[in-house]
Design a protein around this motif. Structure first.
Motif, PDB file in Angstrom:
ATOM      1  N   LEU A  47       0.843  -1.197   0.000  1.00 50.36           N
ATOM      2  CA  LEU A  47       0.000   0.000   0.000  1.00 50.36           C
ATOM      3  C   LEU A  47       0.880   1.249   0.000  1.00 50.36           C
ATOM      4  O   LEU A  47       0.627   2.196  -0.760  1.00 50.36           O
ATOM      5  CB  LEU A  47      -0.941   0.001   1.206  1.00 50.36           C
ATOM      6  N   TYR A  48       1.903   1.235   0.831  1.00 51.10           N
ATOM      7  CA  TYR A  48       2.832   2.363   0.881  1.00 51.10           C
ATOM      8  C   TYR A  48       3.520   2.572  -0.475  1.00 51.10           C
ATOM      9  O   TYR A  48       3.618   3.692  -0.969  1.00 51.10           O
ATOM     10  CB  TYR A  48       3.865   2.149   1.989  1.00 51.10           C
ATOM     11  N   VAL A  49       3.993   1.492  -1.062  1.00 52.06           N
ATOM     12  CA  VAL A  49       4.667   1.580  -2.360  1.00 52.06           C
ATOM     13  C   VAL A  49       3.703   2.098  -3.423  1.00 52.06           C
ATOM     14  O   VAL A  49       4.049   2.985  -4.217  1.00 52.06           O
ATOM     15  CB  VAL A  49       5.264   0.218  -2.766  1.00 52.06           C
ATOM     16  N   LEU A  50       2.494   1.556  -3.456  1.00 54.87           N
ATOM     17  CA  LEU A  50       1.507   1.996  -4.457  1.00 54.87           C
ATOM     18  C   LEU A  50       1.121   3.458  -4.261  1.00 54.87           C
ATOM     19  O   LEU A  50       0.960   4.194  -5.244  1.00 54.87           O
ATOM     20  CB  LEU A  50       0.269   1.099  -4.409  1.00 54.87           C
ATOM     21  N   LEU A  51       0.968   3.877  -3.027  1.00 54.18           N
ATOM     22  CA  LEU A  51       0.685   5.290  -2.770  1.00 54.18           C
ATOM     23  C   LEU A  51       1.841   6.166  -3.253  1.00 54.18           C
ATOM     24  O   LEU A  51       1.620   7.252  -3.798  1.00 54.18           O
ATOM     25  CB  LEU A  51       0.426   5.532  -1.286  1.00 54.18           C
ATOM     26  N   SER A  52       3.060   5.696  -3.058  1.00 55.77           N
ATOM     27  CA  SER A  52       4.234   6.457  -3.504  1.00 55.77           C
ATOM     28  C   SER A  52       4.251   6.630  -5.010  1.00 55.77           C
ATOM     29  O   SER A  52       4.699   7.656  -5.519  1.00 55.77           O
ATOM     30  CB  SER A  52       5.520   5.753  -3.069  1.00 55.77           C
ATOM     31  N   VAL A  53       3.757   5.626  -5.727  1.00 56.55           N
ATOM     32  CA  VAL A  53       3.791   5.662  -7.189  1.00 56.55           C
ATOM     33  C   VAL A  53       2.574   6.384  -7.759  1.00 56.55           C
ATOM     34  O   VAL A  53       2.706   7.224  -8.647  1.00 56.55           O
ATOM     35  CB  VAL A  53       3.890   4.231  -7.762  1.00 56.55           C
ATOM     36  N   TYR A  54       1.385   6.058  -7.231  1.00 55.87           N
ATOM     37  CA  TYR A  54       0.149   6.540  -7.852  1.00 55.87           C
ATOM     38  C   TYR A  54      -0.530   7.697  -7.122  1.00 55.87           C
ATOM     39  O   TYR A  54      -1.462   8.284  -7.660  1.00 55.87           O
ATOM     40  CB  TYR A  54      -0.847   5.386  -7.986  1.00 55.87           C
ATOM     41  N   ALA A  55      -0.108   8.004  -5.916  1.00 56.07           N
ATOM     42  CA  ALA A  55      -0.721   9.106  -5.168  1.00 56.07           C
ATOM     43  C   ALA A  55       0.364  10.083  -4.710  1.00 56.07           C
ATOM     44  O   ALA A  55       0.448  10.430  -3.537  1.00 56.07           O
ATOM     45  CB  ALA A  55      -1.514   8.554  -3.991  1.00 56.07           C
ATOM     46  N   LYS A  56       1.151  10.511  -5.660  1.00 58.19           N
ATOM     47  CA  LYS A  56       2.275  11.391  -5.330  1.00 58.19           C
ATOM     48  C   LYS A  56       1.820  12.699  -4.688  1.00 58.19           C
ATOM     49  O   LYS A  56       2.480  13.218  -3.791  1.00 58.19           O
ATOM     50  CB  LYS A  56       3.103  11.667  -6.582  1.00 58.19           C
ATOM     51  N   GLU A  57       0.694  13.193  -5.146  1.00 59.38           N
ATOM     52  CA  GLU A  57       0.196  14.444  -4.584  1.00 59.38           C
ATOM     53  C   GLU A  57      -0.158  14.277  -3.104  1.00 59.38           C
ATOM     54  O   GLU A  57       0.182  15.121  -2.277  1.00 59.38           O
ATOM     55  CB  GLU A  57      -1.038  14.908  -5.367  1.00 59.38           C
ATOM     56  N   PHE A  58      -0.811  13.174  -2.779  1.00 51.96           N
ATOM     57  CA  PHE A  58      -1.145  12.897  -1.377  1.00 51.96           C
ATOM     58  C   PHE A  58       0.121  12.702  -0.555  1.00 51.96           C
ATOM     59  O   PHE A  58       0.265  13.261   0.530  1.00 51.96           O
ATOM     60  CB  PHE A  58      -2.042  11.658  -1.263  1.00 51.96           C
ATOM     61  N   MET A  59       1.026  11.871  -1.071  1.00 53.33           N
ATOM     62  CA  MET A  59       2.247  11.565  -0.316  1.00 53.33           C
ATOM     63  C   MET A  59       3.118  12.813  -0.127  1.00 53.33           C
ATOM     64  O   MET A  59       3.847  12.909   0.858  1.00 53.33           O
ATOM     65  CB  MET A  59       3.047  10.463  -1.015  1.00 53.33           C
ATOM     66  N   GLY A  60       3.022  13.743  -1.038  1.00 53.59           N
ATOM     67  CA  GLY A  60       3.802  14.966  -0.940  1.00 53.59           C
ATOM     68  C   GLY A  60       3.108  16.066  -0.175  1.00 53.59           C
ATOM     69  O   GLY A  60       3.711  17.110   0.110  1.00 53.59           O
ATOM     70  N   SER A  61       1.835  15.864   0.173  1.00 56.37           N
ATOM     71  CA  SER A  61       1.106  16.913   0.897  1.00 56.37           C
ATOM     72  C   SER A  61       1.567  16.974   2.354  1.00 56.37           C
ATOM     73  O   SER A  61       2.018  15.998   2.931  1.00 56.37           O
ATOM     74  CB  SER A  61      -0.408  16.667   0.815  1.00 56.37           C
ATOM     75  N   LYS A  62       1.471  18.159   2.895  1.00 54.74           N
ATOM     76  CA  LYS A  62       1.961  18.405   4.256  1.00 54.74           C
ATOM     77  C   LYS A  62       1.039  17.767   5.293  1.00 54.74           C
ATOM     78  O   LYS A  62      -0.179  17.869   5.220  1.00 54.74           O
ATOM     79  CB  LYS A  62       2.048  19.904   4.526  1.00 54.74           C
ATOM     80  N   PHE A  63       1.652  17.124   6.249  1.00 51.19           N
ATOM     81  CA  PHE A  63       0.936  16.566   7.397  1.00 51.19           C
ATOM     82  C   PHE A  63       0.916  17.614   8.501  1.00 51.19           C
ATOM     83  O   PHE A  63      -0.125  17.987   8.996  1.00 51.19           O
ATOM     84  CB  PHE A  63       1.630  15.275   7.867  1.00 51.19           C
ATOM     85  N   VAL A  64       2.098  18.061   8.857  1.00 43.31           N
ATOM     86  CA  VAL A  64       2.246  19.152   9.818  1.00 43.31           C
ATOM     87  C   VAL A  64       3.608  19.808   9.548  1.00 43.31           C
ATOM     88  O   VAL A  64       4.608  19.118   9.363  1.00 43.31           O
ATOM     89  CB  VAL A  64       2.123  18.662  11.288  1.00 43.31           C
TER      90      VAL A  64
END
Length: 111
Positions: A47-64
């Protein structure tokens, strides 16, 4: 003394052990713990790997602050690994090791 009184060959002891009800139960307990835990971790990892590949915008969005979701989830991979390891060690001490030791003693000590 005749040759008929010789102790069983080591291979016979292993076969006897593998066919014993206690060993079958021990193997079943081990698999019931390890297979689901492995499946959980692999799903979480992929899931982490797939998010890194296909959800780059989410993974790059700020958490805090400057910390992104990708960094948080990546660090949680390490936390999950250590948690599973600690959980397995506690489970093995409580459920598995004592039964394995008892089986080894029943079969004549260390095999």
């Amino acid at each position: 003394m005749s040759n008929d009184a010789q102790p069983p060959v080591a291979d016979d002891r292993y076969t006897e052990l593998q066919n014993s009800a206690e060993f079958v139960e021990l193997r079943r307990r081990f698999r019931r713990f390890v297979f689901p835990m492995t499946a959980f971790f692999l799903i979480w990892y992929f899931l982490y790997v797939l998010l890194s590949v296909y959800a780059k915008e989410f993974m790059g969005s700020k958490f805090v602050g400057n910390i992104t979701w990708g960094l948080v989830l990546g660090l949680l991979q390490f936390v999950t690994t250590f948690a599973i390891t600690m959980y397995y060690a506690r489970w093995a001490d409580r459920e598995f090791d004592t039964r394995a030791e008892a089986l080894a003693q029943k079969m004549g000590g260390a095999l």
